[in-house]
Write an enzyme that holds these catalytic residues in place. Structure first.
Site, PDB file in Angstrom:
ATOM      1  N   GLU A  14     -62.569  29.786 -17.753  1.00 53.04           N
ATOM      2  CA  GLU A  14     -62.970  30.896 -16.872  1.00 53.04           C
ATOM      3  C   GLU A  14     -63.031  32.198 -17.674  1.00 53.04           C
ATOM      4  O   GLU A  14     -63.949  33.006 -17.506  1.00 53.04           O
ATOM      5  CB  GLU A  14     -61.978  31.045 -15.703  1.00 53.04           C
ATOM      6  CG  GLU A  14     -62.035  29.945 -14.657  1.00 53.04           C
ATOM      7  CD  GLU A  14     -61.352  28.649 -15.116  1.00 53.04           C
ATOM      8  OE1 GLU A  14     -60.573  28.687 -16.088  1.00 53.04           O
ATOM      9  OE2 GLU A  14     -61.616  27.600 -14.508  1.00 53.04           O
ATOM     10  N   GLY A  23     -47.495  34.298 -31.419  1.00 55.80           N
ATOM     11  CA  GLY A  23     -46.694  34.719 -30.267  1.00 55.80           C
ATOM     12  C   GLY A  23     -47.410  35.728 -29.403  1.00 55.80           C
ATOM     13  O   GLY A  23     -47.149  36.938 -29.492  1.00 55.80           O
ATOM     14  N   TYR A  24     -48.320  35.245 -28.595  1.00 53.73           N
ATOM     15  CA  TYR A  24     -49.047  36.144 -27.681  1.00 53.73           C
ATOM     16  C   TYR A  24     -48.561  35.924 -26.238  1.00 53.73           C
ATOM     17  O   TYR A  24     -48.064  36.832 -25.600  1.00 53.73           O
ATOM     18  CB  TYR A  24     -50.556  35.851 -27.687  1.00 53.73           C
ATOM     19  CG  TYR A  24     -51.317  36.246 -28.919  1.00 53.73           C
ATOM     20  CD1 TYR A  24     -50.711  36.864 -29.999  1.00 53.73           C
ATOM     21  CD2 TYR A  24     -52.698  35.999 -28.993  1.00 53.73           C
ATOM     22  CE1 TYR A  24     -51.451  37.220 -31.124  1.00 53.73           C
ATOM     23  CE2 TYR A  24     -53.437  36.356 -30.106  1.00 53.73           C
ATOM     24  CZ  TYR A  24     -52.814  36.955 -31.177  1.00 53.73           C
ATOM     25  OH  TYR A  24     -53.551  37.293 -32.273  1.00 53.73           O
ATOM     26  N   GLU A  53     -59.965  32.647 -34.038  1.00 54.76           N
ATOM     27  CA  GLU A  53     -59.428  31.438 -33.405  1.00 54.76           C
ATOM     28  C   GLU A  53     -60.548  30.649 -32.740  1.00 54.76           C
ATOM     29  O   GLU A  53     -60.682  29.448 -32.935  1.00 54.76           O
ATOM     30  CB  GLU A  53     -58.360  31.840 -32.379  1.00 54.76           C
ATOM     31  CG  GLU A  53     -57.708  30.642 -31.705  1.00 54.76           C
ATOM     32  CD  GLU A  53     -56.484  31.020 -30.875  1.00 54.76           C
ATOM     33  OE1 GLU A  53     -56.268  32.219 -30.641  1.00 54.76           O
ATOM     34  OE2 GLU A  53     -55.761  30.090 -30.466  1.00 54.76           O
TER      35      GLU A  53
HETATM   36  C1  LIG Z   1     -52.340  23.481 -26.005  1.00 52.17           C
HETATM   37  C2  LIG Z   1     -51.974  24.919 -25.842  1.00 52.17           C
HETATM   38  C3  LIG Z   1     -51.467  25.613 -26.923  1.00 52.17           C
HETATM   39  C4  LIG Z   1     -51.155  26.955 -26.775  1.00 52.17           C
HETATM   40  N1  LIG Z   1     -50.650  27.624 -27.873  1.00 52.17           N
HETATM   41  C5  LIG Z   1     -50.339  28.930 -27.751  1.00 52.17           C
HETATM   42  C6  LIG Z   1     -49.774  29.633 -28.872  1.00 52.17           C
HETATM   43  O1  LIG Z   1     -49.552  29.071 -29.958  1.00 52.17           O
HETATM   44  N2  LIG Z   1     -49.472  30.939 -28.712  1.00 52.17           N
HETATM   45  C7  LIG Z   1     -49.702  31.608 -27.545  1.00 52.17           C
HETATM   46  O2  LIG Z   1     -49.443  32.801 -27.492  1.00 52.17           O
HETATM   47  N3  LIG Z   1     -50.212  30.964 -26.455  1.00 52.17           N
HETATM   48  C8  LIG Z   1     -50.530  29.651 -26.538  1.00 52.17           C
HETATM   49  N4  LIG Z   1     -51.046  28.970 -25.449  1.00 52.17           N
HETATM   50  C9  LIG Z   1     -51.146  29.664 -24.167  1.00 52.17           C
HETATM   51  C10 LIG Z   1     -52.571  29.970 -23.734  1.00 52.17           C
HETATM   52  O3  LIG Z   1     -53.110  31.019 -24.510  1.00 52.17           O
HETATM   53  C11 LIG Z   1     -52.511  30.311 -22.245  1.00 52.17           C
HETATM   54  O4  LIG Z   1     -52.078  29.152 -21.555  1.00 52.17           O
HETATM   55  C12 LIG Z   1     -53.857  30.742 -21.708  1.00 52.17           C
HETATM   56  O5  LIG Z   1     -54.230  31.985 -22.229  1.00 52.17           O
HETATM   57  C13 LIG Z   1     -53.844  30.823 -20.152  1.00 52.17           C
HETATM   58  O6  LIG Z   1     -52.779  31.595 -19.710  1.00 52.17           O
HETATM   59  P1  LIG Z   1     -51.781  31.059 -18.594  1.00 52.17           P
HETATM   60  O7  LIG Z   1     -51.328  29.703 -18.985  1.00 52.17           O
HETATM   61  O8  LIG Z   1     -50.750  32.108 -18.385  1.00 52.17           O
HETATM   62  O9  LIG Z   1     -52.673  30.886 -17.273  1.00 52.17           O
HETATM   63  P2  LIG Z   1     -53.104  32.033 -16.270  1.00 52.17           P
HETATM   64  O10 LIG Z   1     -53.587  33.207 -17.043  1.00 52.17           O
HETATM   65  O11 LIG Z   1     -51.995  32.255 -15.299  1.00 52.17           O
HETATM   66  O12 LIG Z   1     -54.342  31.375 -15.548  1.00 52.17           O
HETATM   67  C14 LIG Z   1     -54.213  30.490 -14.427  1.00 52.17           C
HETATM   68  C15 LIG Z   1     -55.610  30.173 -13.923  1.00 52.17           C
HETATM   69  O13 LIG Z   1     -56.252  31.376 -13.434  1.00 52.17           O
HETATM   70  C16 LIG Z   1     -57.506  31.569 -14.069  1.00 52.17           C
HETATM   71  N5  LIG Z   1     -57.744  32.994 -14.325  1.00 52.17           N
HETATM   72  C17 LIG Z   1     -56.854  33.904 -14.794  1.00 52.17           C
HETATM   73  N6  LIG Z   1     -57.442  35.110 -14.936  1.00 52.17           N
HETATM   74  C18 LIG Z   1     -58.741  34.969 -14.551  1.00 52.17           C
HETATM   75  C19 LIG Z   1     -59.852  35.854 -14.475  1.00 52.17           C
HETATM   76  N7  LIG Z   1     -59.752  37.123 -14.830  1.00 52.17           N
HETATM   77  N8  LIG Z   1     -61.044  35.346 -14.046  1.00 52.17           N
HETATM   78  C20 LIG Z   1     -61.165  34.051 -13.684  1.00 52.17           C
HETATM   79  N9  LIG Z   1     -60.134  33.156 -13.715  1.00 52.17           N
HETATM   80  C21 LIG Z   1     -58.940  33.608 -14.154  1.00 52.17           C
HETATM   81  C22 LIG Z   1     -57.372  30.830 -15.408  1.00 52.17           C
HETATM   82  O14 LIG Z   1     -58.646  30.465 -15.903  1.00 52.17           O
HETATM   83  C23 LIG Z   1     -56.531  29.620 -15.010  1.00 52.17           C
HETATM   84  O15 LIG Z   1     -57.346  28.624 -14.450  1.00 52.17           O
HETATM   85  C24 LIG Z   1     -51.360  27.620 -25.547  1.00 52.17           C
HETATM   86  C25 LIG Z   1     -51.859  26.902 -24.453  1.00 52.17           C
HETATM   87  C26 LIG Z   1     -52.161  25.561 -24.579  1.00 52.17           C
HETATM   88  C27 LIG Z   1     -52.690  24.828 -23.401  1.00 52.17           C
END
Ligand SMILES: Cc1cc2nc3c(=O)[nH]c(=O)nc-3n(C[C@H](O)[C@H](O)[C@H](O)COP(=O)(O)OP(=O)(O)OC[C@H]3O[C@@H](n4cnc5c(N)ncnc54)[C@H](O)[C@@H]3O)c2cc1C
Length: 390
Positions: A368, A120-121, A237
């Site tokens: 990214e 749960g992150y 991870e």
């Molecule tokens: C299959 C799957 C399983 C998952 N399972 C879990 C889970 O079990 N538990 C959990 O906690 N999370 C989980 N996640 C969530 C995952 O960790 C997040 O989706 C991921 O960290 C991206 O965050 P976001 O979706 O909020 O996108 P955002 O952070 O909103 O990013 C949107 C876009 O902006 C870009 N971006 C953002 N910040 C920057 C930066 N500083 N520099 C350059 N580009 C940037 C990103 O690369 C992306 O293209 C899962 C995701 C997927 C796809």
């Protein structure tokens, strides 16, 4: 030692899969019932705690044996066990940072397969910028009351426990004031809502915490030290959780090669496919070298380090190319599915993997973010002041 596990695992895999395949054909590998059953079989055969110390119920084997085991599983086309988040992320984190009580409370349930875990992150608005999490815990007698909203929580609907990053210091910002908590998903106030994916499955969820009580002894590390623990877990991870998938990639490449050999192509198309195949084969070789580096880090008792970021980036982007190649080679046969869980045909399974692979450059830190880590921590380029530390 290696010979022992290879011989034992080879004979177990051959025997077990022969029976298992009567119930779950190879194309059902990604389905939840298949992965749940496989987890139970691995646990019964004492094959999920290979590298844990013997005094904690493990087999005390070196990480190179774990890789050898993953190789064999990939070679035999075995599914991923449902509790791999616990096997590869939480267990090494607890082994490194947990108290003796936490280790004896939680490791047996992972080893026996009786307790599934979720992570749960992420929250709406806190994904890449993980340090901005807003789920908070307020101090109460003997523990904490947690309130907040997590999202994309893989397998929360199956999980008994969740390791969560929670803000325990009121008014704190960024990575200060966070704690790494173990939350009982059966507690009053926990609500899980499924999220339907492009593939038709619902592997991940939204999780709502409303006044959920967590006792003091379910905080890993010190209160306020959550960021350090979560970052070490993130290294596991990227470095360990993805290892079976990395090993699997070479077998997926082989499958693409088989499809190419079977395809009836004109000379020009055949040459273009061959050059795509050679390109991904080169990447697989580089990935293999990176795996060896991560293995030697872990064998030396360290976390996988920033090398895990390189491995995750290379693997996820290469896998997209391999599955795309498979899909293109299927031609018209690829215009199907993905079908409902448990009803995969071979072509629909490729379509499902193609769709799923799109998520792999997002999960566990997007490409990214991995490039930011590599640029700043490995190449020493200046830090982007607007970016987070994830
Ligand atoms: C299959 C799957 C399983 C998952 N399972 C879990 C889970 O079990 N538990 C959990 O906690 N999370 C989980 N996640 C969530 C995952 O960790 C997040 O989706 C991921 O960290 C991206 O965050 P976001 O979706 O909020 O996108 P955002 O952070 O909103 O990013 C949107 C876009 O902006 C870009 N971006 C953002 N910040 C920057 C930066 N500083 N520099 C350059 N580009 C940037 C990103 O690369 C992306 O293209 C899962 C995701 C997927 C796809």
């Amino acid at each position: 030692m290696k010979q022992d596990i290879v011989a034992e695992a080879t004979s177990w895999l051959e025997k077990t899969l022969a029976v298992f395949r009567e119930e779950f054909p190879a194309h059902a590998n990604p389905s939840q019932p298949c992965r749940i059953r496989w987890n139970a079989l691995l646990c019964d055969a004492d094959l999920v705690a290979l590298t844990w110390p013997e005094e904690l119920g493990g087999r005390g084997l070196p990480t190179s044996d774990l890789i050898a085991f993953h190789e064999l599983c990939a070679k035999h086309g075995a599914p991923q066990p449902i509790n791999s988040i616990a096997h590869s992320i939480l267990a090494p984190t607890l082994l490194q940072f947990g108290t003796d009580t936490q280790k004896s409370r939680f490791l047996p349930g992972i080893r026996a397969g009786t307790e599934v875990w979720c992570q749960g992150y992420s929250e709406p608005g806190s994904g890449s910028d993980l340090a901005s999490v807003r789920t908070r815990a307020a101090r109460v007698d003997g523990g904490w009351l947690v309130n907040g909203h997590k999202i994309w929580t893989t397998q929360a609907h199956l999980a008994r426990w969740c390791f969560a990053l929670v803000r325990t210091e009121p008014g704190s910002v960024g990575h200060r004031g966070l704690s790494f908590m173990l939350v009982d998903m059966k507690s009053p106030g926990v609500r899980v809502e499924p999220i339907r994916q492009l593939t038709g499955e619902a592997d991940y969820n939204e999780v709502f915490f409303e006044n959920v009580h967590v006792t003091d002894d379910n905080i890993v590390g010190e209160v306020g030290e959550g960021w350090r623990i979560a970052m070490a877990a993130a290294e596991f991870e990227r470095g360990i959780y993805f290892l079976p998938r990395v090993v699997q990639l070479e077998h997926e490449l082989h499958r693409a090669q088989m499809l190419l050999e079977d395809a009836k192509l004109n000379a020009s198309d055949a040459s273009s496919y061959r050059s795509r195949l050679l390109d991904v084969r080169d990447s697989c070789q580089v990935i293999r070298w990176r795996v060896e580096k991560v293995v030697s880090q872990v064998a030396a008792g360290k976390t996988p380090g920033t090398g895990g970021a390189i491995l995750k980036l290379l693997w996820s982007e290469t896998r997209q190319k391999v599955v795309e190649l498979q899909l293109d080679l299927l031609g018209d046969r690829g215009g199907v599915g993905p079908e409902a869980e448990g009803e995969y045909t071979e072509a629909a399974a490729v379509v499902r993997e193609f769709l799923w692979s799109r998520a792999e450059t997002i999960v566990a830190g997007t490409s990214e973010i991995q490039r930011n880590i590599i640029a700043e921590r490995i190449l020493g380029l200046p830090k982007d002041k607007n970016a987070n530390a994830n």
